[in-house]
Design an enzyme around this catalytic site. Structure first.
Site, PDB file in Angstrom:
ATOM      1  N   ASN A  63       0.872  -1.169   0.000  1.00 21.94           N
ATOM      2  CA  ASN A  63       0.000   0.000   0.000  1.00 21.94           C
ATOM      3  C   ASN A  63       0.910   1.220   0.000  1.00 21.94           C
ATOM      4  O   ASN A  63       1.356   1.679   1.044  1.00 21.94           O
ATOM      5  CB  ASN A  63      -0.910  -0.001   1.221  1.00 21.94           C
ATOM      6  CG  ASN A  63      -1.848   1.201   1.239  1.00 21.94           C
ATOM      7  OD1 ASN A  63      -1.785   2.065   0.360  1.00 21.94           O
ATOM      8  ND2 ASN A  63      -2.707   1.277   2.237  1.00 21.94           N
ATOM      9  N   ASN A  69       2.490   4.243 -11.776  1.00 19.92           N
ATOM     10  CA  ASN A  69       1.135   4.239 -12.326  1.00 19.92           C
ATOM     11  C   ASN A  69       0.058   4.364 -11.252  1.00 19.92           C
ATOM     12  O   ASN A  69      -1.068   4.772 -11.546  1.00 19.92           O
ATOM     13  CB  ASN A  69       0.916   2.947 -13.123  1.00 19.92           C
ATOM     14  CG  ASN A  69      -0.526   2.741 -13.509  1.00 19.92           C
ATOM     15  OD1 ASN A  69      -1.051   3.396 -14.404  1.00 19.92           O
ATOM     16  ND2 ASN A  69      -1.206   1.825 -12.821  1.00 19.92           N
ATOM     17  N   SER A  76      -2.513  12.758 -15.339  1.00 22.46           N
ATOM     18  CA  SER A  76      -3.878  12.795 -15.861  1.00 22.46           C
ATOM     19  C   SER A  76      -4.106  14.139 -16.524  1.00 22.46           C
ATOM     20  O   SER A  76      -3.503  15.152 -16.129  1.00 22.46           O
ATOM     21  CB  SER A  76      -4.892  12.610 -14.728  1.00 22.46           C
ATOM     22  OG  SER A  76      -6.215  12.915 -15.160  1.00 22.46           O
ATOM     23  N   TYR A 104      -7.795  15.023  -6.510  1.00 21.66           N
ATOM     24  CA  TYR A 104      -7.073  14.222  -7.490  1.00 21.66           C
ATOM     25  C   TYR A 104      -6.437  15.121  -8.548  1.00 21.66           C
ATOM     26  O   TYR A 104      -5.261  14.961  -8.903  1.00 21.66           O
ATOM     27  CB  TYR A 104      -8.049  13.234  -8.130  1.00 21.66           C
ATOM     28  CG  TYR A 104      -7.516  12.426  -9.282  1.00 21.66           C
ATOM     29  CD1 TYR A 104      -6.753  11.283  -9.058  1.00 21.66           C
ATOM     30  CD2 TYR A 104      -7.800  12.790 -10.596  1.00 21.66           C
ATOM     31  CE1 TYR A 104      -6.279  10.525 -10.128  1.00 21.66           C
ATOM     32  CE2 TYR A 104      -7.340  12.042 -11.666  1.00 21.66           C
ATOM     33  CZ  TYR A 104      -6.575  10.909 -11.429  1.00 21.66           C
ATOM     34  OH  TYR A 104      -6.106  10.166 -12.486  1.00 21.66           O
ATOM     35  N   ALA A 105      -7.212  16.065  -9.057  1.00 21.08           N
ATOM     36  CA  ALA A 105      -6.703  16.975 -10.082  1.00 21.08           C
ATOM     37  C   ALA A 105      -5.538  17.798  -9.549  1.00 21.08           C
ATOM     38  O   ALA A 105      -4.524  17.987 -10.235  1.00 21.08           O
ATOM     39  CB  ALA A 105      -7.831  17.890 -10.570  1.00 21.08           C
ATOM     40  N   ALA A 106      -5.672  18.280  -8.320  1.00 17.80           N
ATOM     41  CA  ALA A 106      -4.599  19.085  -7.729  1.00 17.80           C
ATOM     42  C   ALA A 106      -3.341  18.246  -7.522  1.00 17.80           C
ATOM     43  O   ALA A 106      -2.218  18.704  -7.770  1.00 17.80           O
ATOM     44  CB  ALA A 106      -5.072  19.672  -6.395  1.00 17.80           C
ATOM     45  N   ALA A 107      -3.512  16.999  -7.074  1.00 15.96           N
ATOM     46  CA  ALA A 107      -2.361  16.115  -6.854  1.00 15.96           C
ATOM     47  C   ALA A 107      -1.662  15.799  -8.176  1.00 15.96           C
ATOM     48  O   ALA A 107      -0.428  15.766  -8.246  1.00 15.96           O
ATOM     49  CB  ALA A 107      -2.814  14.833  -6.163  1.00 15.96           C
ATOM     50  N   LYS A 108      -2.431  15.549  -9.227  1.00 14.35           N
ATOM     51  CA  LYS A 108      -1.823  15.240 -10.520  1.00 14.35           C
ATOM     52  C   LYS A 108      -1.118  16.465 -11.107  1.00 14.35           C
ATOM     53  O   LYS A 108      -0.079  16.327 -11.770  1.00 14.35           O
ATOM     54  CB  LYS A 108      -2.884  14.718 -11.492  1.00 14.35           C
ATOM     55  CG  LYS A 108      -3.416  13.338 -11.141  1.00 14.35           C
ATOM     56  CD  LYS A 108      -2.330  12.266 -11.121  1.00 14.35           C
ATOM     57  CE  LYS A 108      -2.908  10.866 -11.007  1.00 14.35           C
ATOM     58  NZ  LYS A 108      -1.860   9.814 -10.950  1.00 14.35           N
ATOM     59  N   ILE A 156      -9.932   6.482 -19.764  1.00 11.22           N
ATOM     60  CA  ILE A 156      -9.537   5.152 -20.233  1.00 11.22           C
ATOM     61  C   ILE A 156     -10.680   4.188 -19.945  1.00 11.22           C
ATOM     62  O   ILE A 156     -11.219   4.154 -18.828  1.00 11.22           O
ATOM     63  CB  ILE A 156      -8.264   4.666 -19.514  1.00 11.22           C
ATOM     64  CG1 ILE A 156      -7.149   5.710 -19.610  1.00 11.22           C
ATOM     65  CG2 ILE A 156      -7.800   3.336 -20.101  1.00 11.22           C
ATOM     66  CD1 ILE A 156      -5.946   5.401 -18.735  1.00 11.22           C
TER      67      ILE A 156
END
Length: 264
Positions: free
Chosen positions: A61, A88, A142, A156-160, A189
């Site tokens: 993890n 990934n 992403s 998620y968007a901020a982390a990517k 995807i």
């Protein structure tokens, strides 16, 4: 006359690690590297549903800081080195409803998984790559790093976006020392999870699977390519980028989204 390269064996002798490699794009990437001749290690929290004896599995993890070191220790003990690292692992489990419904824990867990996990995995393997003066690191980001969807995946968007920036900065430091660093930013995807989501939308809205798929594409602002990506298409790009054919490429982000992002 130039000698034709045998792509089926171009990664022979290479050791590769794909995090989140048991399903979706990660699984396709692992299989693509294996088919090019690499010895491939995969990690995930859960064992593969269909184990492949040619893919060495390490349960981990990686959102937990200690697990990156555990994975590195096992890789070095078994193989003695790592040549290719594909970060990934990623995903979003935050609820819909916009900024107001997101808790501190939502933000912390998402950033741990999508930004800090690859940073820690890089840190575990980079010293060995730098010592031998070679290696390739791929960060799977992403298009949400540039095209955030605020309703349910803002963390998620901020982390990517952070991962894309970090990847570029890291490349400037380590590329002169022989380690290439690249970012691949996919759009939507069509994984098994996406197929299940289309089935749920179809059932709840009383529409066809095709109509459900179109509704998601419309929510993204449209996909000029007319469909989501296949996992194997992401894998093919990664397979090229880690190969000797891409030896002059580093520090660059490659967007593979069927034209979804509407700007240059």
């Amino acid at each position: 006359m130039k000698q034709k390269m045998d792509y089926q064996h171009e990664l022979s002798g290479k050791i590769a690690l794909v995090t989140g490699g048991t399903k979706g794009a990660g699984k396709a990437i692992a299989e693509r590297l294996k088919n090019a001749g690499a010895k491939v290690i995969i990690t995930a929290r859960n064992h593969p549903e269909s184990p492949d004896e040619d893919l060495y599995f390490i349960p981990a993890n990686l959102s937990k800081p200690e697990d990156a070191g555990k994975v590195a220790a096992e890789v070095f003990e078994k193989y003695g080195k790592l040549d290719i690292l594909v970060n990934n692992l990623g995903g979003s489990e935050t609820p819909g409803g916009g900024f107001a419904v997101l808790t501190n824990m939502d933000w912390e867990q998402t950033i741990q998984t999508n930004l800090l996990a690859p940073v820690r995995v890089d840190k575990a393997f980079l010293p060995q790559m730098l010592e031998k003066g070679s290696g390739v690191i791929i960060h799977i980001a992403s298009i949400q790093g540039k095209l955030p969807l605020y309703d349910s995946t803002l963390p998620y968007a901020a982390a990517k976006a952070g991962l894309i920036n970090y990847s570029k900065g890291l490349s400037k430091e380590v590329s002169p020392k022989g380690v290439r660093v690249l970012t691949v930013s996919p759009g939507w995807i069509m994984t098994d999870a996406s197929k299940r989501m289309m089935e749920r939308i179809s059932e709840s809205a009383g529409i066809s699977i095709d109509a459900a798929t179109q509704s998601v594409m419309d929510a993204l602002g449209g996909i000029p390519g007319g469909r989501p990506a296949h996992p194997e298409e992401i894998a093919e790009l990664v397979g090229f980028l880690v190969s000797p054919r891409a030896g002059y490429l580093t520090g660059t982000e490659y967007v593979i989204d069927g034209g979804t992002v509407p700007t240059i």
